[in-house]
Enzyme design. Structure first.
Site, mmCIF file in Angstrom:
data_model
loop_
_atom_site.group_PDB
_atom_site.id
_atom_site.type_symbol
_atom_site.label_atom_id
_atom_site.label_comp_id
_atom_site.label_asym_id
_atom_site.label_seq_id
_atom_site.Cartn_x
_atom_site.Cartn_y
_atom_site.Cartn_z
ATOM 1 N N HIS A 265 5.000 -60.130 -22.114
ATOM 2 C CA HIS A 265 6.046 -60.774 -22.905
ATOM 3 C C HIS A 265 7.405 -60.398 -22.319
ATOM 4 O O HIS A 265 7.638 -59.224 -22.003
ATOM 5 C CB HIS A 265 5.953 -60.320 -24.363
ATOM 6 C CG HIS A 265 6.995 -60.958 -25.227
ATOM 7 N ND1 HIS A 265 6.897 -62.274 -25.651
ATOM 8 C CD2 HIS A 265 8.162 -60.488 -25.728
ATOM 9 C CE1 HIS A 265 7.968 -62.582 -26.358
ATOM 10 N NE2 HIS A 265 8.747 -61.516 -26.437
ATOM 11 N N ARG B 198 0.117 -70.830 -25.916
ATOM 12 C CA ARG B 198 -0.628 -71.258 -27.088
ATOM 13 C C ARG B 198 -0.699 -70.101 -28.074
ATOM 14 O O ARG B 198 -0.876 -68.945 -27.662
ATOM 15 C CB ARG B 198 -2.061 -71.658 -26.714
ATOM 16 C CG ARG B 198 -2.180 -72.824 -25.778
ATOM 17 C CD ARG B 198 -1.821 -74.135 -26.433
ATOM 18 N NE ARG B 198 -2.612 -74.388 -27.616
ATOM 19 C CZ ARG B 198 -2.284 -75.273 -28.563
ATOM 20 N NH1 ARG B 198 -1.166 -75.980 -28.436
ATOM 21 N NH2 ARG B 198 -3.047 -75.456 -29.607
ATOM 22 N N ILE B 199 -0.577 -70.419 -29.354
ATOM 23 C CA ILE B 199 -0.817 -69.403 -30.383
ATOM 24 C C ILE B 199 -2.326 -69.354 -30.605
ATOM 25 O O ILE B 199 -2.976 -70.396 -30.756
ATOM 26 C CB ILE B 199 -0.063 -69.755 -31.676
ATOM 27 C CG1 ILE B 199 1.434 -69.614 -31.421
ATOM 28 C CG2 ILE B 199 -0.519 -68.871 -32.831
ATOM 29 C CD1 ILE B 199 2.319 -70.063 -32.552
ATOM 30 N N LEU B 200 -2.888 -68.152 -30.562
ATOM 31 C CA LEU B 200 -4.338 -67.994 -30.609
ATOM 32 C C LEU B 200 -4.814 -67.717 -32.034
ATOM 33 O O LEU B 200 -4.131 -67.036 -32.805
ATOM 34 C CB LEU B 200 -4.745 -66.841 -29.685
ATOM 35 C CG LEU B 200 -4.304 -67.030 -28.227
ATOM 36 C CD1 LEU B 200 -4.436 -65.731 -27.456
ATOM 37 C CD2 LEU B 200 -5.105 -68.149 -27.571
ATOM 38 N N LEU C 291 1.432 -62.242 -33.399
ATOM 39 C CA LEU C 291 2.042 -62.687 -32.139
ATOM 40 C C LEU C 291 2.970 -61.611 -31.556
ATOM 41 O O LEU C 291 3.858 -61.112 -32.252
ATOM 42 C CB LEU C 291 2.826 -63.974 -32.406
ATOM 43 C CG LEU C 291 3.423 -64.674 -31.187
ATOM 44 C CD1 LEU C 291 2.327 -65.273 -30.320
ATOM 45 C CD2 LEU C 291 4.412 -65.746 -31.615
ATOM 46 N N SER D 280 3.451 -67.523 -11.657
ATOM 47 C CA SER D 280 3.947 -66.521 -10.710
ATOM 48 C C SER D 280 3.345 -65.145 -10.997
ATOM 49 O O SER D 280 3.091 -64.364 -10.066
ATOM 50 C CB SER D 280 5.479 -66.470 -10.715
ATOM 51 O OG SER D 280 5.976 -65.927 -11.904
HETATM 52 C C1 GRF Z 1 6.844 -65.089 -18.090
HETATM 53 O O1 GRF Z 1 8.198 -65.046 -18.408
HETATM 54 C C2 GRF Z 1 6.070 -64.286 -19.096
HETATM 55 O O2 GRF Z 1 6.760 -63.175 -19.570
HETATM 56 C C3 GRF Z 1 5.880 -65.259 -20.210
HETATM 57 O O3 GRF Z 1 5.675 -66.504 -19.571
HETATM 58 C C4 GRF Z 1 6.265 -66.480 -18.281
HETATM 59 C C5 GRF Z 1 5.175 -66.793 -17.302
HETATM 60 O O4 GRF Z 1 5.666 -67.042 -16.023
HETATM 61 N N1 GRF Z 1 4.781 -64.858 -21.053
HETATM 62 P P1 GRF Z 1 4.650 -67.380 -14.843
HETATM 63 O O5 GRF Z 1 3.906 -68.649 -15.244
HETATM 64 O O6 GRF Z 1 3.727 -66.219 -14.658
HETATM 65 O O7 GRF Z 1 5.504 -67.625 -13.653
#
Ligand code: GRF
Length: 213
Positions: A109, A91-93, A144, A13
């Site tokens: 985040h 994924r942890i990078l 992270l 989204s």
């Molecule tokens: C969001 O909550 C974002 O903060 C987190 O992962 C989710 C991604 O949602 N990192 P979408 O796939 O962009 O809908």
């Protein structure tokens, strides 16, 4: 025209919000590639509908994190992006991957960092009795959820909120926050110094999102 590569694992989204804003607001950049570690990520379909190139790299097909990240970097670099956008990329990078895109890789985040790095941020905010919560866009660093903060949006935590209600409110704020931050990057408006990010035009980098109706 600058080039953006977006990495996703899920519904995409935020990807959709960025793609729509880039066209509607005629940004000096466009999403040219969407890369997912999951073939069933719904965001891949969204990318195809917009005529954006897609690639899938299944992390389970690689011996270890370093091998996956090397392949991922190879895929990303084929598109020569100016900016790499992590949008729900679960994924942890590795430090090597992060270093390769230092200063040109953003993440969103779902918390007001440095509070609640890691998972289950909405549940934890409710459990702590927080009165506000939100989302943060930051440059990605080796640690992270700890990179230099670009922008933050604050939402209220309302009495009676459950995790899903709060998550939806934060996600709606992300859809405003992330496109704005990406646009700033493309316009060269962000300056990164001593681990802190400022906006050259002094635009407010934090704001209170509209309370949910
Ligand atoms: C969001 O909550 C974002 O903060 C987190 O992962 C989710 C991604 O949602 N990192 P979408 O796939 O962009 O809908």
């Amino acid at each position: 025209m600058k080039k953006i590569a977006v990495l996703i694992s899920g519904q995409g989204s935020n990807l959709g919000a960025i793609v729509r804003a880039s066209v509607a607001q005629d940004w000096p950049g466009r999403v040219v590639a969407v890369v997912s570690n999951r073939a069933d990520a719904r965001g891949l379909q969204l990318a195809r509908e917009h005529g954006i190139a897609t690639a899938v790299l299944d992390h389970k097909a690689y011996a270890d994190r370093a091998a996956f990240d090397a392949a991922l970097a190879g895929t990303i670099d084929r598109f020569a992006p100016d900016l790499v956008v992590l949008a729900g990329f679960m994924r942890i990078l590795t430090p090597g991957f992060v270093a390769r895109y230092e200063g040109r890789m953003l993440n969103v985040h779902p918390s007001l960092l440095p509070a609640f790095s890691g998972l289950h941020t909405h549940r934890r905010a409710i459990e702590e009795g927080c009165k506000v919560h939100g989302a943060t866009v930051h440059f990605v660093s080796a640690e992270l959820d700890h990179g230099p903060i670009v922008a933050q949006a604050v939402v209220p935590v309302l009495a009676g909120d459950d995790e899903a209600a709060l998550a939806a409110r934060v996600l709606a704020a992300e859809h405003v926050l992330y496109p704005r931050a990406v646009r700033w990057f493309l316009e060269g408006a962000l300056q990164l110094k001593d681990g802190r990010v400022t906006h050259r035009g002094h635009e407010p980098q934090g704001w209170l999102a509209e309370p949910a109706a």
